[in-house]
Enzyme design. Structure first.
Site, PDB file in Angstrom:
ATOM      1  N   ALA A 175      42.088  44.067  45.776  1.00 25.98           N
ATOM      2  CA  ALA A 175      41.904  45.431  46.228  1.00 25.98           C
ATOM      3  C   ALA A 175      40.987  45.965  45.114  1.00 25.98           C
ATOM      4  CB  ALA A 175      43.048  46.015  46.135  1.00 25.98           C
ATOM      5  N   ASP A 176      41.080  45.719  44.008  1.00 25.36           N
ATOM      6  CA  ASP A 176      39.979  45.971  43.062  1.00 25.36           C
ATOM      7  C   ASP A 176      38.547  45.348  43.092  1.00 25.36           C
ATOM      8  OD1 ASP A 176      41.377  47.648  41.177  1.00 25.36           O
ATOM      9  OD2 ASP A 176      42.348  46.171  40.347  1.00 25.36           O
TER      10      ASP A 176
END
Length: 402
Positions: A175-176
């Site tokens: 996600a990052d």
């Protein structure tokens, strides 16, 4: 440009980097690899949070491996932006910077007069990229965003894991990483727009948005049916067999992407009789009869070693591969031929290893000009470059501003 390096595709662009941890630094490292000058602002005495994400440390240094992996090609400037003196210096930097990237919580930079609304008229050419957990609008906008939280809320955990097991997050903070890469894409689009119009703009990246965007075929499957996809372990939702199978001595990924490939597979393995069975005849039927296909092929795949299967399947042009540990990955001859490990000289005098940028450009390739900096390594250099005298810098140091 640093001596000895050819100009990159983004040579001439200056980026003010107000990011930390992973999503934002991923964005700015990509921009730096492509030639932009990255001025990373860090808290005096503390720096980016990931400086403390250790062990492990890079051998013979006090730098965390985490920090070193995502902060090359950046200049570290320590500056307390909560103080008016620090804010004044930020404005001096903004007078010459093209891009600002930040991943503060929504509204946090407004306290320092550094929000988009505070800067857009004063710096009309500024490209301002914000990366947050939930974006600048919507009911969740004020919430902090963390990778595991976003993986959970964005749906990917619900489709990851064994069929009867618990939901699983991906083994790296995707996600990052995706948010940082989408942020970089947004910046590049905004740069091109500014070339055409002379105007900067705001880029709003929400980690939850990006996580939903990369649900890909699973999201499309849901939109087409209204049914929640089920966890399938290592199986593919739309192609069978396309999954992990046990072998005589381990495991292998078998990727049979279409019906002609399945026919070749059956002939290779002595399973031609399956081709006359309508439950196996087409991919659609194999998806409908997923368990039968898996149960039928499992003993076949157990009959040989992984190495033997890879050799035989590759010769028949059938997709397959071993399940490598990271040690296996970096020992792989193809990975080595692609030179995915880069060695860089660190400020400590040691050599550090980092992963190469995977974007291969024929005319303006990524460059590896400087390893991740030690905290405040470039404070004097950068502040002098932007017009501060040595006495001014010394006073900022004495006052704890820099």
């Amino acid at each position: 440009m640093a001596p000895g390096f050819a100009p990159g595709a983004l040579n001439g662009l200056k980026v003010l980097d107000l990011t930390r941890v992973l999503a934002g630094p991923t964005c700015t490292q990509m921009l730096g690899d492509l030639g932009a000058e990255i001025i990373k602002i860090e808290r005096p005495g503390a720096g980016d949070d990931t400086r403390g994400f250790a062990p492990p440390y890079v051998p013979r240094t006090q730098e965390s491996a985490y920090f070193v992996g995502v902060n090359r090609n950046k200049k570290s400037v320590t500056l307390d932006i909560s103080k008016p003196e620090g804010q004044a210096i930020i404005h001096r930097l903004l007078g010459e910077c093209d891009i600002l990237v930040e991943n503060f919580k929504v509204g946090a930079l407004a306290k320092y007069g550094l929000a988009w609304e505070d800067l857009k008229d004063r710096y009309p050419r500024l490209i301002y990229c914000s990366i947050t957990g939930f974006g600048q609008t919507g009911p969740y906008a004020p919430r902090p965003g963390y990778d595991a939280l976003i993986q959970a809320m964005g749906g990917v955990m619900s489709i990851t894991g064994e069929i009867e097991g618990e939901p699983q997050k991906v083994g790296v903070p995707v996600a990052d990483l995706f948010s940082g890469l989408y942020g970089c894409i947004g910046v590049l689009a905004a740069v091109n727009h500014r070339h055409a119009t002379g105007k900067g703009q705001r880029i709003d990246i929400g980690m939850l948005d990006t996580s939903v965007a990369w649900l890909a075929n699973q999201a499309s499957n849901f939109l087409a049916t209204g049914e929640n996809p089920k966890r399938l372990g290592n199986q593919h939702p739309n192609i069978v067999p396309y999954q992990v199978f046990p072998t005589q001595d381990g495991y292998i990924v078998l990727s049979v992407g279409n019906d002609p490939t399945f026919e070749r597979f059956c002939k290779l393995t002595g399973q031609e009789a399956l081709l006359a069975d309508e439950r196996f005849a087409t991919n659609a039927k194999r998806v409908e009869n997923r368990k039968l296909v898996t149960d039928t092929l499992t003993p076949v795949m157990r009959s040989r070693t992984t190495k033997d299967w890879v050799a035989a399947l590759e010769a028949a042009k059938i997709g397959c591969g071993p399940i490598n540990t990271l040690k296996d990955v970096f020992a792989d001859p193809h990975v080595q031929a692609r030179q995915v490990i880069v060695e860089m000289e660190h400020a400590s005098g040691e050599t550090v290893q980092v992963i190469a940028n995977p974007v291969r450009l024929s005319e303006t390739p990524p460059s590896y000009r400087s390893a991740a900096p030690v905290l405040g390594q470039h404070t004097e250099e950068v502040l002098e470059q932007f017009g501060l005298g040595k006495d001014e810098i010394a006073k900022l140091r004495a006052d704890g501003i820099a």
